[in-house]
Structures are given as C-alpha cells and as structure tokens.
Scaffold this motif. Structure first.
Motif, PDB file in Angstrom:
ATOM      1  N   GLU A  85      -6.578  74.314 -28.921  1.00 12.37           N
ATOM      2  CA  GLU A  85      -7.891  74.284 -29.080  1.00 12.37           C
ATOM      3  C   GLU A  85      -8.507  75.477 -29.794  1.00 12.37           C
ATOM      4  O   GLU A  85      -9.242  75.913 -30.532  1.00 12.37           O
ATOM      5  N   LYS A 144     -10.127  75.975 -33.397  1.00 11.17           N
ATOM      6  CA  LYS A 144     -11.633  76.802 -33.682  1.00 11.17           C
ATOM      7  C   LYS A 144     -11.775  77.944 -34.434  1.00 11.17           C
ATOM      8  O   LYS A 144     -12.560  77.996 -35.346  1.00 11.17           O
ATOM      9  N   GLU A 145     -10.683  78.669 -34.390  1.00 15.62           N
ATOM     10  CA  GLU A 145     -10.464  79.752 -35.189  1.00 15.62           C
ATOM     11  C   GLU A 145     -10.419  79.556 -36.898  1.00 15.62           C
ATOM     12  O   GLU A 145     -11.059  80.073 -37.750  1.00 15.62           O
ATOM     13  N   TYR A 187     -11.528  76.554 -37.857  1.00 17.82           N
ATOM     14  CA  TYR A 187     -12.615  75.868 -38.126  1.00 17.82           C
ATOM     15  C   TYR A 187     -13.781  76.762 -38.494  1.00 17.82           C
ATOM     16  O   TYR A 187     -14.439  76.805 -39.522  1.00 17.82           O
ATOM     17  N   ALA A 188     -13.599  77.973 -37.772  1.00 18.05           N
ATOM     18  CA  ALA A 188     -14.781  78.956 -37.990  1.00 18.05           C
ATOM     19  C   ALA A 188     -14.485  79.673 -39.471  1.00 18.05           C
ATOM     20  O   ALA A 188     -15.566  79.892 -40.225  1.00 18.05           O
ATOM     21  N   PHE A 201     -10.001  67.337 -31.313  1.00 18.58           N
ATOM     22  CA  PHE A 201     -10.609  68.507 -31.551  1.00 18.58           C
ATOM     23  C   PHE A 201     -11.676  68.179 -32.668  1.00 18.58           C
ATOM     24  O   PHE A 201     -12.876  68.346 -32.670  1.00 18.58           O
ATOM     25  N   SER A 218     -14.399  66.669 -31.203  1.00 22.30           N
ATOM     26  CA  SER A 218     -15.431  67.604 -30.541  1.00 22.30           C
ATOM     27  C   SER A 218     -16.261  68.435 -31.665  1.00 22.30           C
ATOM     28  O   SER A 218     -17.348  68.786 -31.222  1.00 22.30           O
ATOM     29  N   ILE A 219     -15.947  68.517 -32.912  1.00 24.72           N
ATOM     30  CA  ILE A 219     -16.879  69.148 -33.788  1.00 24.72           C
ATOM     31  C   ILE A 219     -17.736  68.511 -34.755  1.00 24.72           C
ATOM     32  O   ILE A 219     -18.437  68.646 -35.590  1.00 24.72           O
TER      33      ILE A 219
END
Length: 285
Positions: free
Chosen positions: A90, A94-95, A97-98, A123, A126-127
């Motif tokens: 996760e 997230k890294e 995705y950013a 994931f 979640s986004i």
C-alpha cells in the motif's frame, strides 16, 4: 524514492518483476510470464520516448516496480506491469500514485489485475477508480490449435476500407479508448483483419503482440444482421493463423464474464479459461 530505470539495471528490475508476477497474489493482467520476455518488454519501454519504467528504491534495494504506457496526445496511461512490491504494498502503491498525479494530472489511467491480486484491487478501489470491466482471460496455444474455418473471405485491413472499419468499430465500441481512428494511427502495434460484403466492413478482429511469443485479441466484431453466419469464427481463425505463422506461441483474449455467446465461441475454437481480470479506470486529479 521514485526513479526511472537505468538500462544497466534492467535485468535486475526484470528479475524482481518476474519473481512477483509468478505469484497469483502479485500478478498483473497480460504481463509476460517468462523472464526473457519481461526483459524484452522493459528494454522496449526504456527506449520509448514516452513510456515510463519506474522503480521505487531506497538507493540500494528495489522496493517496487511500475511500467506505464504513456499516450501524451490522448492524455492516457495504462499500467503494463505493476505495481509490483514485495513488502509494504500500500505504501509503495501510494508513492507511485502520487508520482502519476504530479506528472500526469488530467490523464485517464487504466490498470487491470486478476481478482487474486487483492492488494492491487483494494488499492484501486481506495483511490476511487471505477471498475470498467470484469473479464475472463482465455488462452490458446499453437500446439492446441486446429484450423476449423474457411477464412478465404477475410482480408487484412487496407486503405480502401479504413472509413468503413472506423464506422463499424466505433459503433460497436463507442466507449473504448482504442477508437477506430486511434487504431489506424497505431497500425505498427496492431494487426487488423476484416470481413467485407458489398464493399462494406461487416466484421473485424484486432490483435496486438504482447511479447515475442504472445498476442492478444483486443476486439472482435460482427455487425448485428450478419451474426451467426460464421464470420466471427472465420475472423478468429484468420487471426490465429496469422499469429501462429509469424512465431506466436499463444493467443489470449479477455471476454466479459456475462458475454456467454463470445465465451462459447472462443471455447469452441479451443480457448480455455486461465484467469479473471478486473480493469479499473480513473482520471488523475
């Protein structure tokens, strides 16, 4: 830290992805399953002017890998491989995705995973990604292939039929990223065969080489009033013949889980279900 993969590090990154992709809980849709094909895929991407082969690293160890197809003109991204992450999925996801949000704001982003890859599916949910398709993956090997149809009336798409192909394709796939116009601009990536009657395209099949030994059937269409007349079978057979004659070992196709007609057709031709696939889509904001 997210960075592009240097050419001298391609094999190390490919090995990392290969090991994880062999595990159902980490597998990505349509990603090569053998090491040599993964290396070839990564080499191709690293030399492409737009595609991105990314790695999350602590300067010593690989923490994650993400391979992205980038179409700047259409503001479109597709995850070809990954997110691959052995630990802390996760956080690594997230890294990545950013990074995508910062560098590709406004782009459409698609990613597909088998349902067994629960961490990736969770994931994407979640986004805020939308479930676009729930498909079965079916495959047919050259060893199992038997020529079962007369495809003499199936021809390779040529300029004479471009307009007719675009019209029939767009009518059947009005919501697809790969419109008829985009396919015509990317004929270096796709093979297209058509069925013609009275100077009009009444059916088509579109394939693309995923690796040196595997192709995918992207689209299969027959206009409504010409269905159940053998055109679908002939189109698939033509695609199979062309692929296997040119060194492909295996063809795969994604079919919607509720599309019983298509499932029956492909299974009749020898394709077998090998996986499921959930495709998610979102606009990066």
């Amino acid at each position: 830290m997210i960075a592009g993969v240097a050419r001298h590090d391609l094999e190390r990154v490919a090995k990392y992805a290969y090991v994880l992709n062999s595990i159902p809980q980490h597998k990505c849709k349509a990603f090569p399953t053998d090491y040599d094909s993964i290396v070839a895929q990564f080499e191709k991407m690293s030399s492409h002017p737009n595609d991105e082969l990314l790695v999350s690293t602590d300067d010593t160890n690989i923490l994650g890998v993400l391979a992205i197809l980038v179409e700047p003109e259409d503001m479109y991204l597709e995850a070809i491989g990954g997110v691959f992450a052995d630990d802390n999925y996760e956080a690594i996801a997230k890294e990545f995705y950013a990074y995508l949000r910062n560098n590709y704001r406004g782009y459409r982003f698609d990613a597909a995973y088998p349902k067994e890859n629960e961490q990736a599916v969770d994931f994407m949910k979640s986004i805020g990604a939308e479930l676009l398709d729930y498909d079965y993956e079916l495959r047919l090997s050259s060893i199992a292939y038997e020529n079962v149809a007369d495809n003499a009336n199936i021809i390779e798409l040529n300029e004479e039929y471009h307009k007719s192909f675009v019209e029939t394709h767009n009518e059947a796939h009005w919501d697809a990223y790969w419109t008829g116009e985009r396919l015509l601009k990317a004929l270096d990536k796709f093979d297209i065969f058509i069925a013609v009657k009275q100077a009009k395209v009444i059916g088509s099949v579109v394939t693309s080489k995923l690796t040196r030994t595997m192709e995918e059937i992207y689209f299969l269409d027959v206009v409504e009033d010409k269905r159940n007349q053998g055109y679908g079978t002939a189109l698939i057979n033509k695609a199979l013949q062309h692929a296997f004659d040119n060194g492909t070992d295996e063809l795969m196709v994604m079919v919607g889980k509720d599309n019983m007609v298509a499932l029956h057709l492909f299974e009749k031709l020898g394709f077998r279900k090998t996986d499921t696939c959930l495709t998610y889509s979102m606009k990066l904001r």
